[in-house]
Design a protein around this motif. Structure first.
Motif, mmCIF file in Angstrom:
data_model
loop_
_atom_site.group_PDB
_atom_site.id
_atom_site.type_symbol
_atom_site.label_atom_id
_atom_site.label_comp_id
_atom_site.label_asym_id
_atom_site.label_seq_id
_atom_site.Cartn_x
_atom_site.Cartn_y
_atom_site.Cartn_z
ATOM 1 N N ALA A 79 20.045 33.180 -1.575
ATOM 2 C CA ALA A 79 18.982 34.043 -1.065
ATOM 3 C C ALA A 79 18.520 33.574 0.310
ATOM 4 O O ALA A 79 18.384 32.388 0.563
ATOM 5 N N ARG A 80 18.313 34.531 1.196
ATOM 6 C CA ARG A 80 17.711 34.241 2.498
ATOM 7 C C ARG A 80 16.216 34.554 2.397
ATOM 8 O O ARG A 80 15.832 35.664 2.023
ATOM 9 N N TRP A 81 15.401 33.583 2.724
ATOM 10 C CA TRP A 81 13.961 33.732 2.585
ATOM 11 C C TRP A 81 13.338 34.168 3.907
ATOM 12 O O TRP A 81 13.752 33.733 4.971
ATOM 13 N N ARG A 82 12.351 35.049 3.799
ATOM 14 C CA ARG A 82 11.664 35.551 4.984
ATOM 15 C C ARG A 82 10.165 35.569 4.694
ATOM 16 O O ARG A 82 9.752 36.050 3.630
ATOM 17 N N PRO A 83 9.361 35.057 5.608
ATOM 18 C CA PRO A 83 7.907 35.096 5.376
ATOM 19 C C PRO A 83 7.427 36.531 5.207
ATOM 20 O O PRO A 83 8.052 37.478 5.691
ATOM 21 N N ALA A 84 6.322 36.693 4.512
ATOM 22 C CA ALA A 84 5.722 38.019 4.379
ATOM 23 C C ALA A 84 5.453 38.609 5.765
ATOM 24 O O ALA A 84 5.143 37.883 6.710
ATOM 25 N N TYR A 85 5.595 39.931 5.884
ATOM 26 C CA TYR A 85 5.377 40.571 7.183
ATOM 27 C C TYR A 85 4.787 41.967 6.982
ATOM 28 O O TYR A 85 4.826 42.523 5.882
ATOM 29 N N VAL A 86 4.236 42.515 8.063
ATOM 30 C CA VAL A 86 3.521 43.784 8.003
ATOM 31 C C VAL A 86 4.125 44.753 9.016
ATOM 32 O O VAL A 86 4.411 44.378 10.154
ATOM 33 N N THR A 87 4.307 46.000 8.575
ATOM 34 C CA THR A 87 4.732 47.057 9.498
ATOM 35 C C THR A 87 3.669 48.163 9.506
ATOM 36 O O THR A 87 2.850 48.279 8.597
ATOM 37 N N MET A 88 3.731 48.969 10.551
ATOM 38 C CA MET A 88 2.832 50.122 10.696
ATOM 39 C C MET A 88 3.696 51.338 10.994
ATOM 40 O O MET A 88 4.628 51.268 11.796
ATOM 41 N N GLU A 89 3.400 52.435 10.315
ATOM 42 C CA GLU A 89 4.127 53.675 10.609
ATOM 43 C C GLU A 89 3.168 54.852 10.519
ATOM 44 O O GLU A 89 2.134 54.783 9.839
ATOM 45 N N ILE A 90 3.489 55.915 11.231
ATOM 46 C CA ILE A 90 2.667 57.127 11.218
ATOM 47 C C ILE A 90 2.985 57.936 9.963
ATOM 48 O O ILE A 90 4.156 58.124 9.613
ATOM 49 N N ASP A 91 1.953 58.382 9.274
ATOM 50 C CA ASP A 91 2.137 59.161 8.054
ATOM 51 C C ASP A 91 2.948 60.412 8.361
ATOM 52 O O ASP A 91 2.647 61.155 9.300
ATOM 53 N N GLY A 92 4.003 60.636 7.584
ATOM 54 C CA GLY A 92 4.881 61.778 7.805
ATOM 55 C C GLY A 92 5.993 61.508 8.782
ATOM 56 O O GLY A 92 6.813 62.396 9.039
ATOM 57 N N GLU A 93 6.040 60.289 9.354
ATOM 58 C CA GLU A 93 7.098 59.913 10.302
ATOM 59 C C GLU A 93 7.759 58.628 9.784
ATOM 60 O O GLU A 93 7.498 57.522 10.264
ATOM 61 N N SER B 227 -7.752 62.272 8.232
ATOM 62 C CA SER B 227 -7.539 63.415 9.128
ATOM 63 C C SER B 227 -6.791 62.955 10.370
ATOM 64 O O SER B 227 -6.753 61.763 10.691
ATOM 65 N N GLY B 228 -6.214 63.919 11.082
ATOM 66 C CA GLY B 228 -5.524 63.609 12.326
ATOM 67 C C GLY B 228 -4.268 62.781 12.077
ATOM 68 O O GLY B 228 -3.690 62.783 10.984
ATOM 69 N N HIS B 229 -3.830 62.095 13.133
ATOM 70 C CA HIS B 229 -2.662 61.228 13.012
ATOM 71 C C HIS B 229 -3.085 59.929 12.323
ATOM 72 O O HIS B 229 -3.874 59.155 12.855
ATOM 73 N N ARG B 230 -2.565 59.720 11.125
ATOM 74 C CA ARG B 230 -2.940 58.551 10.327
ATOM 75 C C ARG B 230 -1.765 57.589 10.253
ATOM 76 O O ARG B 230 -0.596 58.004 10.294
ATOM 77 N N PHE B 231 -2.095 56.340 10.103
ATOM 78 C CA PHE B 231 -0.998 55.380 9.965
ATOM 79 C C PHE B 231 -1.023 54.743 8.581
ATOM 80 O O PHE B 231 -1.999 54.834 7.834
#
Length: 694
Positions: free
Chosen positions: A462-476, A546-550
């Motif tokens: 197994a290759r281990w990777r620290p926890a990480y966070v991404t952000m994406e636009i809802d619906g994209e 509402s609007g563009h949400r992430f």
């Protein structure tokens, strides 16, 4: 028995005078130790009694000195003991009026106890690079191409492999053609490109061979008389492969302790023959023996005189005393092995439809509304801020401000409340069962966000990777970007976004056409609009729905409340009627990890079956009564040695196995004592049916 002494010649380099007979020494007792206990020889020099006192010297004399070499030799059967004087005692007494001078000689175990394990031995960078490239040849894998780094000597730390895939010869005089059965250290858990040069687990045989070669270096243990082929076969016999070791910390242990730390926990004992034998280079060395503590390969049945005879009067019998007892109070027949806690790889969200298993924002939106910093168009453009707003924001919410510690969680912290202590205003704690059924019926307690893991192919580590966070636009769904400067709380399931200037941060600015990224959302206008949006506005839109949400996606692993468990219960076939429990914790040895349905690429590990095998092995060694036996033989006998099983006597049969005639395991000799005296010499055998203790 004759005593030969080689006197120590003290100098810059200790040397010893030629061996010479000293018939004034009277050997009284020799003890053959095993499993880390010292072998000793006690010899006395009687300086006289009553009127004759002093006729053979007096107590002020120096008849031995610390470090003298001593050999105990019998003309018919050769050497019985070789060692060094380690203790001198003098006795004077009034009744009877006598002076006695006593010397205690310590066997080869003393020499091993003087050698300390420290550091990790690696291949040199040149050879290791060749290992990684697959161009190293077997002739390169010798001591001169290794180096010791003063990192703690820990085998398989945390259960992760850190031994070399290739085998080495580690004696200092090793040449390229030497048989290679040892290993060097590799970086813990290393998975090299193409699976070449990756780390392997240390196994019992490889670890034993490595430390003997490297730290004894042919000084005490004889390679010629030690039956390494048989030792290897013995260790392999239990599982058809060399047993993988759990985490074993050898740092600071002497070589005698280190051998015990490798062998005893997996059910094998060892001893050194207390007499030395000359190898082909004429140097005197000692044979190392390894044996099973539960299933002796060699058994003997000492001859006990027939019923009705006085056993001391029958010259054809061996046994002149037999003392045995059976004790059931130490039986443990319900064995539970508990391994590591399960970690579940998962994706945790923060979006506008927060469920009770999702991330929660770590600030009070009513106390710290983003609207304070928005204009009439609900935009938080810093260019539109009043002087007062800018001053307040820069004083509170920037990492460089002096009040930042007080406000550091505002608009930055996201968390799961797994124990009910993060926020006072929450009605209940996070319900992790929404992530996966493995969290069903979980308790409220502190947990942490851990690393994730993945594998490239079947059989790869197994290759281990620290926890990480991404952000994406809802619906994209293709818009996910990594979030910079995320700091995880080591003691809580929470993290903070430490991007310095969050008021001017436009996370998706890189997608603007003017940057030439070539990446667009579902429309060119949307691409430009989202690229110009500020982080604070995206948060507000998400809170409002509402609007563009992430969407925040946290890729992590979380502890469940499940543990690896191997449970061997009492069976009806056991004689002892009471259930006696034993709990063994082995978190570094047995692992459990899985992944939720929405997490892909991670492997699954469940060592429950291995934990049950281990529980069965432990149970087989401690589910029977303790049978302790002492046998005294009428003569001196070198053929009985530690590791031999004694299931019963012969001629007159006295069963010594604690489970009766059908018992599969015989009690094992764990100590031999030779008593020397004029006219009557004896051999005492100390047996124990239960030498494996967890």
């Amino acid at each position: 028995m004759s005593v030969y002494v080689s006197s120590l010649i003290i100098g810059p380099t200790p040397t010893w005078a030629p061996e010479s007979l000293d018939d004034e020494w009277l050997p009284t007792k020799a003890n053959w130790g095993s499993n880390g206990k010292m072998s000793t020889l006690t010899m006395e020099r009687n300086l006289g009694i009553g009127p004759d006192k002093g006729a053979r010297g007096h107590i002020e004399g120096n008849f031995a000195q610390q470090g003298d070499r001593v050999s105990l030799v019998d003309g018919a059967s050769g050497r019985w003991f070789n060692g060094h004087v380690g203790k001198i005692s003098r006795l004077m007494q009034a009744d009877p009026d006598a002076e006695i001078y006593v010397a205690t000689v310590y066997g080869p175990e003393l020499l091993l106890a003087n050698k300390v394990i420290s550091g990790r031995w690696f291949a040199t960078k040149l050879i290791d690079d060749e290992e990684m490239a697959g161009t190293a040849v077997t002739g390169d894998r010798i001591y001169s191409n290794s180096v010791i780094v003063q990192m703690p000597c820990v085998l398989n730390p945390g259960g992760q492999p850190n031994a070399s895939e290739s085998l080495w010869a580690l004696r200092s005089d090793a040449v390229g053609t030497d048989t290679k059965e040892s290993a060097v250290f590799f970086p813990t858990g290393r998975l090299a490109v193409g699976s070449v040069g990756q780390a392997e687990h240390w196994t019992a045989y490889v670890a034993l061979k490595s430390i003997v070669e490297l730290f004894d270096d042919g000084d005490v243990i004889s390679d010629e008389t030690t039956d390494w082929v048989n030792i290897k076969a013995l260790l392999f016999a239990a599982t058809t492969v060399d047993p993988i070791l759990p985490e074993v910390n050898l740092e600071g242990k002497n070589l005698l302790e280190a051998i015990a730390a490798i062998l005893l926990p997996i059910g094998f004992g060892f001893n050194l023959e207390p007499w030395s034998v000359a190898d082909t280079d004429t140097e005197l060395r000692h044979r190392l023996r390894v044996y099973s503590l539960s299933d002796p390969a060699w058994t003997e049945e000492p001859i006990l005189a027939t019923f009705g005879s006085n056993i001391g009067d029958v010259a054809t019998a061996e046994v002149i005393r037999l003392d045995t007892n059976e004790d059931s109070t130490g039986i443990r027949n319900d064995i539970k092995v508990i391994g590591d806690v399960q970690r579940m790889a998962c994706i945790v969200l923060w979006d506008d439809a927060i469920d009770d298993h999702d991330l929660l924002h770590g600030w009070d939106v009513s106390t710290y509304p983003i609207s304070t910093y928005q204009n009439s168009d609900s935009k938080s453009n810093p260019a539109d801020w009043s002087v007062a707003n800018r001053t307040t924001f820069e004083a509170r919410y920037l990492p460089t401000s002096k009040e930042f510690l007080k406000y550091s969680e505002v608009w930055r912290k996201f968390a799961l409340d797994t124990d009910g202590s993060l926020w006072d205003n929450l009605a209940q704690t996070s319900d992790l069962s929404g992530l996966d059924s493995d969290f069903n019926d979980h308790v409220n307690r502190i947990r942490t966000f851990g690393p994730t893991w993945s594998v490239d192919g079947a059989g790869d580590a197994a290759r281990w990777r620290p926890a990480y966070v991404t952000m994406e636009i809802d619906g994209e769904p293709t818009s996910a970007i990594g979030i910079p400067q995320v700091v995880f709380d080591r003691n809580r399931t929470s993290f903070k976004i430490m991007y310095p200037n969050i008021h001017t941060w436009q996370p998706f600015k890189q997608f603007h056409p003017s940057h030439g990224s070539g990446i667009t959302f579902t429309s060119a206008a949307k691409t430009i609009e989202i690229a110009n949006m500020f982080y604070l506005d995206l948060i507000q839109n998400t809170l409002d729905g509402s609007g563009h949400r992430f969407i925040f996606k946290l890729y992590t692993s979380i502890e469940t409340d499940n543990f690896v468990v191997g449970h061997r219960t009492r069976t009806v076939s056991q004689k002892w009627p009471l259930t006696a429990q034993k709990i063994i914790r082995q978190p570094n040895r047995f692992k459990l990890r899985d992944q939720t349905a929405d997490f892909s690429g991670g492997d699954t590990v469940d060592d429950s079956a291995a934990a049950l095998v281990f529980a069965n092995q432990v149970g087989e060694s401690i589910e029977d009564a303790d049978g302790n036996t002492a046998i005294v033989l009428r003569e001196l006998d070198k053929s009985y040695h530690p590791g031999i099983g004694i299931p019963r006597t012969s001629t007159r049969v006295i069963e010594l196995t604690v489970d009766g005639v059908t018992a599969a395991v015989a009690p094992i000799i764990n100590g031999v004592v030779w008593n020397f005296s004029e006219g009557v010499n004896t051999t005492e055998l100390s047996l124990d049916s239960n030498t494996v203790r967890m």
